[in-house]
Structures are given as structure tokens and as C-alpha cells.
Scaffold this active site. Sequence first.
Site, PDB file in Angstrom:
ATOM      1  CB  SER A 236       5.033  -4.547  -2.635  1.00  0.00           C
ATOM      2  OG  SER A 236       4.678  -4.256  -2.055  1.00  0.00           O
TER       3      SER A 236
ATOM      4  N   GLY B 274       0.768  -1.360   0.120  1.00  0.00           N
ATOM      5  CA  GLY B 274       0.095   0.055   0.362  1.00  0.00           C
ATOM      6  C   GLY B 274       0.409   1.583  -0.252  1.00  0.00           C
ATOM      7  CG  LEU B 275      -0.872   4.633  -1.930  1.00  0.00           C
ATOM      8  CD1 LEU B 275      -2.015   5.775  -1.929  1.00  0.00           C
ATOM      9  CD2 LEU B 275       0.318   4.753  -3.314  1.00  0.00           C
ATOM     10  CB  SER B 276       4.117   6.025   1.897  1.00  0.00           C
ATOM     11  OG  SER B 276       4.907   6.613   2.777  1.00  0.00           O
ATOM     12  N   GLY B 277       2.051   5.409   3.995  1.00  0.00           N
ATOM     13  CA  GLY B 277       1.256   6.136   5.064  1.00  0.00           C
ATOM     14  C   GLY B 277      -0.433   5.270   4.952  1.00  0.00           C
ATOM     15  CB  SER B 278      -1.247   2.718   3.673  1.00  0.00           C
ATOM     16  OG  SER B 278      -0.650   1.632   3.380  1.00  0.00           O
ATOM     17  N   GLY B 279      -0.264   2.565   6.815  1.00  0.00           N
ATOM     18  CA  GLY B 279      -0.994   2.197   7.747  1.00  0.00           C
ATOM     19  C   GLY B 279      -0.333   0.540   7.670  1.00  0.00           C
ATOM     20  CE  LYS B 280       3.819   0.231   3.241  1.00  0.00           C
ATOM     21  NZ  LYS B 280       3.251   1.228   3.070  1.00  0.00           N
TER      22      LYS B 280
HETATM   23  P1  ADP Z   1       3.358   3.101   6.092  1.00  0.00           P
HETATM   24  O1  ADP Z   1       3.179   1.992   6.773  1.00  0.00           O
HETATM   25  O2  ADP Z   1       1.842   2.656   5.193  1.00  0.00           O
HETATM   26  O3  ADP Z   1       3.752   4.143   5.196  1.00  0.00           O
HETATM   27  P2  ADP Z   1       2.663   4.191   8.952  1.00  0.00           P
HETATM   28  O4  ADP Z   1       1.811   3.108   9.540  1.00  0.00           O
HETATM   29  O5  ADP Z   1       4.365   4.256   8.837  1.00  0.00           O
HETATM   30  O6  ADP Z   1       1.992   3.899   7.612  1.00  0.00           O
HETATM   31  O7  ADP Z   1       1.265   5.239   9.402  1.00  0.00           O
HETATM   32  C1  ADP Z   1      -0.353   5.252   9.527  1.00  0.00           C
HETATM   33  C2  ADP Z   1      -0.029   6.412   9.691  1.00  0.00           C
HETATM   34  O8  ADP Z   1      -1.763   6.695   9.961  1.00  0.00           O
HETATM   35  C3  ADP Z   1       0.179   6.022  11.423  1.00  0.00           C
HETATM   36  O9  ADP Z   1       0.339   8.113  12.368  1.00  0.00           O
HETATM   37  C4  ADP Z   1      -1.235   5.832  12.160  1.00  0.00           C
HETATM   38  O10 ADP Z   1      -1.538   5.892  13.700  1.00  0.00           O
HETATM   39  C5  ADP Z   1      -1.974   6.222  11.513  1.00  0.00           C
HETATM   40  N1  ADP Z   1      -3.865   5.807  12.081  1.00  0.00           N
HETATM   41  C6  ADP Z   1      -4.555   6.238  11.810  1.00  0.00           C
HETATM   42  N2  ADP Z   1      -5.583   4.922  11.804  1.00  0.00           N
HETATM   43  C7  ADP Z   1      -5.304   3.848  11.404  1.00  0.00           C
HETATM   44  C8  ADP Z   1      -5.767   2.178  11.123  1.00  0.00           C
HETATM   45  N3  ADP Z   1      -7.137   2.053  11.190  1.00  0.00           N
HETATM   46  N4  ADP Z   1      -4.438   1.953  10.921  1.00  0.00           N
HETATM   47  C9  ADP Z   1      -3.269   2.097  10.532  1.00  0.00           C
HETATM   48  N5  ADP Z   1      -2.598   3.433  11.331  1.00  0.00           N
HETATM   49  C10 ADP Z   1      -3.774   4.143  11.432  1.00  0.00           C
END
Ligand code: ADP
Length: 203
Positions: free
Chosen positions: A106, A32-38
Amino acid sequence: MKHIYPDFVKIVSRTEKEQMLHQKSRVIWFTGLSGSGKTTLATALERDLFNKGYLSQILDGDNIRTGINNNLGFSNEDRVENIRRIAEISKLLVNSGVICICAFVSPTEETRKIVRDIVGPEDFLEIFVSTPIEVCESRDVKGLYRKARAGVIKDFTGIGSPFEIPQHSILSIDTSDISVEECLKILLNRLFPEISIQKNTTE
Ligand code: ADP
């Protein structure tokens, strides 16, 4: 030339290791995109599995790019090598009975196919964190979207280069409007049948 080696020299099989750990080892791959929650979901999943007695290991940019892949950059060739090594490490973990949780953007089907082919499709559980770009950008956890918009980062996924919607994921989760706890429930619901050893023994 039969029985050159005594029985105790036989390597311990993956199945034996899985039985010892009371789990089925798989690669759980968050894309998933950067910031998506992975990373957030991978971490929550690992903690919850640990509390329930499952052994897993997270692979992400932090422990891979700074360690084994610290000699790789972001050219096309290096990106392929980066993902190839991640896939091989995942495979080693799975063969040792450990559940491997990976969090990598990815962005293309080709990238994800490299991993699927190395790991083997039956062990590869792809999860699409489908949070839309507007939400990811508004979060801008690492300030990368701002840099990409300013042209400081070229080819940033979602802005300068595409993210291809996964065609083989076993689950999609949009984290925009649901809590991490709710996401975790959805994940566990889908993943437990895959990693729980009871599945085979009761069949
Ligand atoms: P990625 O690894 O995809 O780049 P991150 O996990 O580092 O993303 O960041 C996701 C951000 O979204 C975090 O600041 C997290 O606290 C926030 N967030 C809010 N709600 C959710 C959720 N339901 N699941 C995952 N992240 C969430």
C-alpha cells in the site's frame, strides 16, 4: 406496525460479538516496502494473539490475490479495486468481532486513505514497517528487487515507483537491527490497549 419481528430476529451486534470474543475488533494494517517485514510481523502477531486467546485473521497477497481478487491485474484501475475489496473484507471481519491483520505494501497515501475511509478511522490502526530499502533489497526475500533492477518488473515500489511515507501511522518499526521477538513486544505494547476489552470496562 410496531414489533413485527420478535426479539430473537434482531441481528447480533458487533459489540455482542466482541464481548463474546473478549476483544475489540480492529484492522491492523501493515504498510511498507517489499521485504520490510510485514508478513513476518503479521504472522508473529497472529500467533501470539492466538496463544493469548484473541481471534484474528490475516489478509495478505497470498490469500487475496490468489482468491477473491484473482481476476485483477496491476493496472491503476485494478489496484484500486484490489484495495477496495480488501478494505470491504476487513470491514466485514471487524463487524464480526474478529481482529483483521493486513499486510500490503500500500505505497501511497491515496491507497491507505481508501482503506481508512471504508473501514472508518477509529477502527484503522496503521503500522509503518519502515525498514530502509537497502535492507529490504539486501534481504530480497522473493528475488523481486533483482528482477526490478534488471528491468523485468516495471514500477516496482521503491525502485520504479515511489513509496510515500505514511502520515497517519500509529507506530513505525524498522526491523533492520531488532529481532522479530523485540518487534512483537513493541507491537503488543502499542496494540493491547486498542484490542483489549478491559480498557472500556475499567474506565
Ligand atoms: P514483506 O511481507 O514486507 O514483503 P517479509 O516478512 O516477507 O516482508 O520478509 C521480511 C524478511 O526479513 C524475512 O526473511 C524475515 O525473516 C527478515 N527479518 C529479519 N529481521 C526481522 C524482523 N525484526 N522483523 C521482520 N522480519 C525480519
